[in-house]
Scaffold this motif. Structure first.
Motif, short mmCIF file in Angstrom:
data_model
loop_
_atom_site.label_atom_id
_atom_site.label_comp_id
_atom_site.label_asym_id
_atom_site.label_seq_id
_atom_site.Cartn_x
_atom_site.Cartn_y
_atom_site.Cartn_z
N MET A 231 46.99 6.11 31.89
CA MET A 231 48.03 5.84 30.90
C MET A 231 49.37 6.46 31.29
SD MET A 231 46.92 3.76 28.72
CE MET A 231 48.45 3.81 27.79
N GLN A 232 49.33 7.58 31.98
CA GLN A 232 50.59 8.18 32.43
C GLN A 232 51.31 7.27 33.43
OE1 GLN A 232 49.62 12.08 33.90
NE2 GLN A 232 49.40 12.97 31.85
N LEU A 233 50.53 6.61 34.28
CA LEU A 233 51.13 5.68 35.23
C LEU A 233 51.73 4.48 34.51
CD1 LEU A 233 51.65 5.13 38.20
CD2 LEU A 233 49.39 4.06 38.36
N ILE A 234 51.03 3.96 33.52
CA ILE A 234 51.56 2.86 32.73
C ILE A 234 52.80 3.31 31.97
CG2 ILE A 234 51.09 1.38 30.73
CD1 ILE A 234 48.21 1.14 31.73
N GLU A 235 52.77 4.52 31.42
CA GLU A 235 53.92 5.04 30.69
C GLU A 235 55.17 5.09 31.59
OE1 GLU A 235 55.22 9.07 28.19
OE2 GLU A 235 53.62 9.18 29.70
N ILE B 221 50.27 -8.35 25.01
CA ILE B 221 49.69 -7.19 24.33
C ILE B 221 48.60 -7.62 23.35
CG2 ILE B 221 50.24 -5.30 22.75
CD1 ILE B 221 53.04 -5.23 24.07
N TRP B 222 48.89 -8.67 22.60
CA TRP B 222 47.91 -9.19 21.63
C TRP B 222 47.27 -10.45 22.18
CZ3 TRP B 222 46.15 -6.87 17.34
CH2 TRP B 222 46.89 -5.80 16.82
N GLY B 223 45.96 -10.51 22.09
CA GLY B 223 45.18 -11.65 22.50
C GLY B 223 43.73 -11.40 22.13
N VAL B 224 42.89 -12.36 22.40
CA VAL B 224 41.46 -12.19 22.16
C VAL B 224 40.88 -11.42 23.32
CG1 VAL B 224 39.27 -13.38 21.82
CG2 VAL B 224 41.36 -14.32 20.82
N ASP B 225 40.35 -10.22 23.07
CA ASP B 225 39.85 -9.36 24.14
C ASP B 225 38.54 -9.92 24.70
OD1 ASP B 225 41.97 -7.67 23.77
OD2 ASP B 225 40.88 -6.29 22.45
N ASP B 226 38.55 -10.21 25.99
CA ASP B 226 37.37 -10.75 26.67
C ASP B 226 37.47 -10.41 28.14
OD1 ASP B 226 35.12 -12.19 27.48
OD2 ASP B 226 36.28 -14.04 27.69
N ALA B 227 36.80 -9.34 28.55
CA ALA B 227 36.89 -8.88 29.93
C ALA B 227 36.35 -9.90 30.93
CB ALA B 227 36.13 -7.56 30.08
N PHE B 228 35.50 -10.84 30.47
CA PHE B 228 34.90 -11.82 31.37
C PHE B 228 35.63 -13.16 31.35
CE2 PHE B 228 31.53 -8.85 30.15
CZ PHE B 228 31.14 -8.39 31.40
N LYS C 32 48.10 -4.48 35.88
CA LYS C 32 47.75 -5.50 34.89
C LYS C 32 46.23 -5.63 34.74
CE LYS C 32 48.79 -10.22 33.42
NZ LYS C 32 47.40 -10.59 33.11
N ALA C 33 45.50 -5.32 35.79
CA ALA C 33 44.04 -5.41 35.72
C ALA C 33 43.48 -4.50 34.62
CB ALA C 33 43.43 -5.04 37.06
N PHE C 34 44.13 -3.35 34.41
CA PHE C 34 43.64 -2.43 33.38
C PHE C 34 43.79 -3.06 31.99
CE2 PHE C 34 44.68 0.54 36.84
CZ PHE C 34 43.49 1.25 36.92
N THR C 35 44.91 -3.71 31.74
CA THR C 35 45.11 -4.32 30.43
C THR C 35 44.27 -5.57 30.25
OG1 THR C 35 47.00 -5.66 31.11
CG2 THR C 35 47.46 -3.41 30.38
N THR D 183 39.87 -2.59 26.94
CA THR D 183 40.36 -2.71 25.57
C THR D 183 41.06 -1.43 25.12
OG1 THR D 183 38.56 -4.23 25.02
CG2 THR D 183 39.67 -3.14 23.18
N GLU D 184 40.60 -0.26 25.61
CA GLU D 184 41.21 1.01 25.20
C GLU D 184 42.68 1.06 25.59
OE1 GLU D 184 38.56 0.58 27.09
OE2 GLU D 184 36.88 1.88 26.49
#
Length: 226
Positions: free
Chosen positions: A1-5, A84-91, A119-122, A126-127
């Protein structure tokens, strides 16, 4: 998160207030047209020669974010637009109804620019995405009200898990502007005014495939006067 910040690029809240959504005529999977919305835009496979109607991926969301940050497309190589907002689905097996909604696809409070490797993290964590949503809630005063994410919006509204939440990001008890926020500028205002002028022109003059009713609904939702 620090890197994203440290690396994320956010749209100024003033830009969001000036023009919340930049391409109300487009949404994920919406069909593309050419000749000012008069003819289908086709993709033809070079080997099979089969033609299919071309559809939206993330083109106009990228354009909206680029303009709202005051950039040109050639000024942001190796950076990616992240919803930022979407339907969360890692697959990636569930249809993403949020970004298929014209109200939210090119909404600049619903996007952040990240270095492409991050971007892969987002996409899969989900966290991380929840912390971005909390930041957007307190930065823009907005959470997505699409029915598909009502439960997530309630979690964001009642968020209390501040461990790992970046220090520079706003909280209910600590208004602040995140690092990397692009201040509203004359260049951004001109781009927004040009977009509004084009929407106004297309509503009056575009070809038969221009989604006039849907565009008017989006403008009404965001209270954008044309």
């Amino acid at each position: 998160m620090q890197l994203i910040e440290r690396t994320a690029r956010w749209v100024d809240p003033k830009t969001f207030q000036y023009l919340p959504v930049w391409y109300p005529e487009h949404a994920r999977r919406a069909l593309f047209y050419k000749a000012n919305w008069s003819e289908p835009q086709m993709n033809t496979n070079r080997q099979t020669r089969v033609s299919v109607h071309k559809s939206e991926g993330n083109v106009h969301a990228n354009k909206a974010l680029t303009l709202a940050l005051g950039f040109r497309s050639d000024e942001r190589p190796n950076w990616s637009c992240c919803h930022i907002w979407g339907v969360d689905d890692a697959f990636f097996q569930v249809s993403n109804a949020v970004v298929q909604d014209r109200r939210f696809f090119s909404c600049v409070a619903n996007m952040v620019l990240l270095p492409t490797p991050l971007k892969a993290f987002t996409d899969v964590m989900t966290e991380v995405k929840m912390l971005l949503r909390v930041c957007a809630r307190h930065l823009y005063g907005w959470s997505c009200d699409h029915a598909e994410v009502a439960g997530l919006a309630a979690q964001v509204e009642n968020w209390s898990e501040w461990d790992g939440y970046p220090e520079s990001w706003p909280r209910p008890d600590r208004p602040s502007i995140p690092l990397g926020t692009a201040s509203f500028s004359p260049r951004i205002k001109v781009a927004a005014d040009n977009r509004l002028a084009r929407i106004r022109y297309d509503l009056a003059n575009a070809g038969p495939h221009y989604p006039r009713d849907e565009v008017r609904e989006v403008l009404g939702y965001w209270k954008i006067a044309i």
